[in-house]
Design a protein around this motif. Sequence first.
Motif, PDB file in Angstrom:
ATOM      1  N   ARG A 125       0.858  -1.168   0.000  1.00  0.00           N
ATOM      2  CA  ARG A 125       0.000   0.000   0.000  1.00  0.00           C
ATOM      3  C   ARG A 125       0.900   1.225   0.000  1.00  0.00           C
ATOM      4  O   ARG A 125       2.099   1.127   0.278  1.00  0.00           O
ATOM      5  N   ASP A 133      -4.131   6.926   1.291  1.00  0.00           N
ATOM      6  CA  ASP A 133      -5.206   5.955   1.524  1.00  0.00           C
ATOM      7  C   ASP A 133      -5.896   5.550   0.226  1.00  0.00           C
ATOM      8  O   ASP A 133      -6.223   6.389  -0.608  1.00  0.00           O
ATOM      9  N   GLY A 134      -6.088   4.240   0.091  1.00  0.00           N
ATOM     10  CA  GLY A 134      -6.784   3.707  -1.072  1.00  0.00           C
ATOM     11  C   GLY A 134      -5.916   3.462  -2.298  1.00  0.00           C
ATOM     12  O   GLY A 134      -6.405   2.993  -3.313  1.00  0.00           O
ATOM     13  N   TYR A 187      -2.522   1.552  -3.947  1.00  0.00           N
ATOM     14  CA  TYR A 187      -1.642   0.395  -3.773  1.00  0.00           C
ATOM     15  C   TYR A 187      -0.738   0.286  -4.991  1.00  0.00           C
ATOM     16  O   TYR A 187      -1.065   0.791  -6.066  1.00  0.00           O
ATOM     17  N   ILE A 198      -5.233  -5.667  -0.455  1.00  0.00           N
ATOM     18  CA  ILE A 198      -6.220  -4.576  -0.468  1.00  0.00           C
ATOM     19  C   ILE A 198      -7.406  -4.893   0.430  1.00  0.00           C
ATOM     20  O   ILE A 198      -7.826  -4.059   1.243  1.00  0.00           O
ATOM     21  N   GLN A 199      -7.936  -6.101   0.320  1.00  0.00           N
ATOM     22  CA  GLN A 199      -9.072  -6.469   1.174  1.00  0.00           C
ATOM     23  C   GLN A 199      -8.679  -6.460   2.647  1.00  0.00           C
ATOM     24  O   GLN A 199      -9.467  -6.037   3.496  1.00  0.00           O
ATOM     25  N   VAL A 209      -6.163  -4.632   4.156  1.00  0.00           N
ATOM     26  CA  VAL A 209      -5.912  -3.269   4.633  1.00  0.00           C
ATOM     27  C   VAL A 209      -7.210  -2.469   4.681  1.00  0.00           C
ATOM     28  O   VAL A 209      -7.469  -1.750   5.651  1.00  0.00           O
ATOM     29  N   GLU A 210      -8.039  -2.604   3.654  1.00  0.00           N
ATOM     30  CA  GLU A 210      -9.306  -1.877   3.656  1.00  0.00           C
ATOM     31  C   GLU A 210     -10.226  -2.425   4.750  1.00  0.00           C
ATOM     32  O   GLU A 210     -11.119  -1.724   5.211  1.00  0.00           O
TER      33      GLU A 210
END
Length: 161
Positions: A105, A109-110, A112, A136-137, A139-140
Amino acid sequence: MAAPAGYQDAGGDGGGPVLADMDLGTYIRPEGREFLLVGGTEPECGPLEWLDDPDDGSPLPAVSQFRTQMTRAARRLPGLRVPNKPRGVARVVRRDRRLDPLYDRTDLDGFYVAIGTSGNQFKSAPLVGCLMTTLIQGVEGVHDHDRSALTHTCEHTGPDH
Protein backbone atom coordinates in the motif's frame (compact mmCIF):
# COMPACT_ATOMS: atom_id res chain seq x y z
CA MET A 1 19.04 -24.42 -32.75
CA ALA A 2 16.91 -26.34 -35.18
CA ALA A 3 13.66 -27.68 -33.76
CA PRO A 4 13.21 -31.46 -33.97
CA ALA A 5 10.78 -32.83 -36.53
CA GLY A 6 7.18 -32.58 -35.37
CA TYR A 7 7.81 -29.88 -32.77
CA GLN A 8 5.64 -27.26 -34.50
CA ASP A 9 1.93 -27.36 -33.87
CA ALA A 10 -0.58 -29.03 -36.16
CA GLY A 11 -1.86 -25.65 -37.35
CA GLY A 12 1.41 -25.11 -39.18
CA ASP A 13 1.81 -21.52 -38.02
CA GLY A 14 5.28 -22.19 -36.67
CA GLY A 15 4.17 -22.31 -33.08
CA GLY A 16 4.98 -25.07 -30.69
CA PRO A 17 4.85 -25.75 -26.99
CA VAL A 18 6.80 -23.71 -24.48
CA LEU A 19 8.45 -26.04 -22.00
CA ALA A 20 9.72 -25.11 -18.56
CA ASP A 21 11.37 -27.98 -16.72
CA MET A 22 12.30 -26.85 -13.24
CA ASP A 23 13.75 -30.27 -12.36
CA LEU A 24 16.26 -30.10 -15.19
CA GLY A 25 16.63 -26.33 -14.93
CA THR A 26 15.83 -25.49 -18.54
CA TYR A 27 13.19 -23.82 -20.65
CA ILE A 28 12.53 -24.21 -24.36
CA ARG A 29 10.38 -22.08 -26.64
CA PRO A 30 9.88 -21.70 -30.39
CA GLU A 31 12.02 -19.11 -32.15
CA GLY A 32 10.39 -18.58 -35.52
CA ARG A 33 9.20 -21.51 -37.63
CA GLU A 34 12.26 -23.74 -37.48
CA PHE A 35 14.25 -22.96 -34.39
CA LEU A 36 14.17 -23.19 -30.61
CA LEU A 37 15.43 -20.90 -27.92
CA VAL A 38 16.86 -22.77 -24.93
CA GLY A 39 17.70 -21.17 -21.60
CA GLY A 40 18.33 -21.97 -17.97
CA THR A 41 16.17 -21.49 -14.88
CA GLU A 42 19.04 -21.30 -12.36
CA PRO A 43 18.51 -24.73 -10.77
CA GLU A 44 20.21 -25.62 -7.50
CA CYS A 45 22.28 -28.25 -9.32
CA GLY A 46 23.86 -25.59 -11.54
CA PRO A 47 26.10 -23.10 -9.75
CA LEU A 48 25.74 -19.48 -10.76
CA GLU A 49 28.67 -17.61 -12.23
CA TRP A 50 29.28 -14.32 -10.43
CA LEU A 51 31.09 -11.36 -11.97
CA ASP A 52 32.65 -8.47 -10.10
CA ASP A 53 32.12 -6.24 -13.12
CA PRO A 54 29.12 -6.81 -15.42
CA ASP A 55 31.17 -5.40 -18.30
CA ASP A 56 33.33 -8.53 -18.04
CA GLY A 57 30.39 -10.66 -19.21
CA SER A 58 30.42 -11.98 -22.75
CA PRO A 59 27.37 -11.95 -25.03
CA LEU A 60 28.52 -15.35 -26.37
CA PRO A 61 27.51 -18.57 -24.61
CA ALA A 62 30.24 -20.36 -22.67
CA VAL A 63 30.95 -23.82 -24.07
CA SER A 64 30.29 -25.56 -20.72
CA GLN A 65 26.97 -23.74 -20.18
CA PHE A 66 25.92 -24.38 -23.77
CA ARG A 67 26.58 -28.11 -23.46
CA THR A 68 24.78 -28.28 -20.13
CA GLN A 69 21.67 -26.52 -21.44
CA MET A 70 21.61 -28.52 -24.69
CA THR A 71 21.95 -31.81 -22.80
CA ARG A 72 19.08 -30.83 -20.51
CA ALA A 73 16.92 -29.80 -23.47
CA ALA A 74 17.70 -33.06 -25.30
CA ARG A 75 16.46 -35.03 -22.30
CA ARG A 76 13.01 -33.50 -22.84
CA LEU A 77 13.13 -33.52 -26.65
CA PRO A 78 14.84 -36.78 -27.66
CA GLY A 79 14.78 -35.82 -31.37
CA LEU A 80 16.78 -32.66 -30.71
CA ARG A 81 20.06 -32.49 -32.61
CA VAL A 82 22.64 -30.77 -30.42
CA PRO A 83 25.06 -28.59 -32.41
CA ASN A 84 28.79 -29.10 -31.85
CA LYS A 85 29.49 -25.38 -31.82
CA PRO A 86 27.82 -23.04 -29.31
CA ARG A 87 25.34 -20.63 -30.87
CA GLY A 88 23.20 -17.96 -29.37
CA VAL A 89 23.60 -15.20 -26.84
CA ALA A 90 24.28 -15.02 -23.14
CA ARG A 91 23.41 -12.22 -20.79
CA VAL A 92 24.37 -10.85 -17.44
CA VAL A 93 21.53 -10.64 -14.91
CA ARG A 94 21.83 -8.07 -12.16
CA ARG A 95 21.03 -9.40 -8.69
CA ASP A 96 20.24 -6.74 -6.16
CA ARG A 97 17.62 -7.00 -3.39
CA ARG A 98 16.95 -3.29 -3.83
CA LEU A 99 15.55 -4.15 -7.26
CA ASP A 100 12.95 -6.65 -6.02
CA PRO A 101 9.38 -5.72 -6.94
CA LEU A 102 7.15 -3.98 -4.42
CA TYR A 103 3.63 -5.11 -3.68
CA ASP A 104 2.30 -2.80 -0.98
CA ARG A 105 0.00 0.00 0.00
CA THR A 106 1.11 3.60 -0.31
CA ASP A 107 0.94 6.45 2.19
CA LEU A 108 -2.08 7.74 0.29
CA ASP A 109 -5.21 5.96 1.52
CA GLY A 110 -6.78 3.71 -1.07
CA PHE A 111 -3.73 3.54 -3.34
CA TYR A 112 -1.64 0.39 -3.77
CA VAL A 113 1.34 -0.52 -5.93
CA ALA A 114 2.62 -3.60 -7.72
CA ILE A 115 5.79 -2.17 -9.29
CA GLY A 116 9.41 -2.87 -10.04
CA THR A 117 9.35 -6.15 -11.95
CA SER A 118 11.33 -4.68 -14.87
CA GLY A 119 9.21 -6.82 -17.17
CA ASN A 120 10.69 -10.09 -15.93
CA GLN A 121 7.60 -11.30 -14.12
CA PHE A 122 4.92 -10.97 -16.77
CA LYS A 123 3.88 -14.61 -16.32
CA SER A 124 3.25 -14.06 -12.63
CA ALA A 125 0.61 -11.36 -13.22
CA PRO A 126 -2.34 -13.62 -12.23
CA LEU A 127 -0.66 -14.48 -8.91
CA VAL A 128 0.25 -10.84 -8.31
CA GLY A 129 -3.42 -9.97 -8.84
CA CYS A 130 -4.40 -12.50 -6.15
CA LEU A 131 -1.72 -11.18 -3.76
CA MET A 132 -2.88 -7.62 -4.30
CA THR A 133 -6.51 -8.64 -3.72
CA THR A 134 -5.52 -10.18 -0.38
CA LEU A 135 -3.52 -7.06 0.53
CA ILE A 136 -6.22 -4.58 -0.47
CA GLN A 137 -9.07 -6.47 1.17
CA GLY A 138 -7.02 -6.90 4.33
CA VAL A 139 -5.91 -3.27 4.63
CA GLU A 140 -9.31 -1.88 3.66
CA GLY A 141 -10.76 -4.26 6.26
CA VAL A 142 -8.56 -2.45 8.83
CA HIS A 143 -5.76 -5.01 9.10
CA ASP A 144 -2.54 -3.22 10.15
CA HIS A 145 -0.24 -4.65 7.51
CA ASP A 146 2.72 -2.61 8.79
CA ARG A 147 2.60 -4.33 12.18
CA SER A 148 1.57 -7.80 11.05
CA ALA A 149 2.17 -8.95 7.47
CA LEU A 150 -0.74 -10.49 5.67
CA THR A 151 -0.39 -13.97 4.21
CA HIS A 152 -1.96 -15.33 1.06
CA THR A 153 -3.00 -18.95 0.60
CA CYS A 154 -2.27 -19.94 -2.99
CA GLU A 155 -5.16 -21.61 -4.78
CA HIS A 156 -3.15 -24.47 -6.29
CA THR A 157 -0.24 -24.97 -3.89
CA GLY A 158 -2.14 -24.48 -0.65
CA PRO A 159 0.46 -23.29 1.85
CA ASP A 160 0.74 -19.64 2.77
CA HIS A 161 3.26 -17.71 0.70
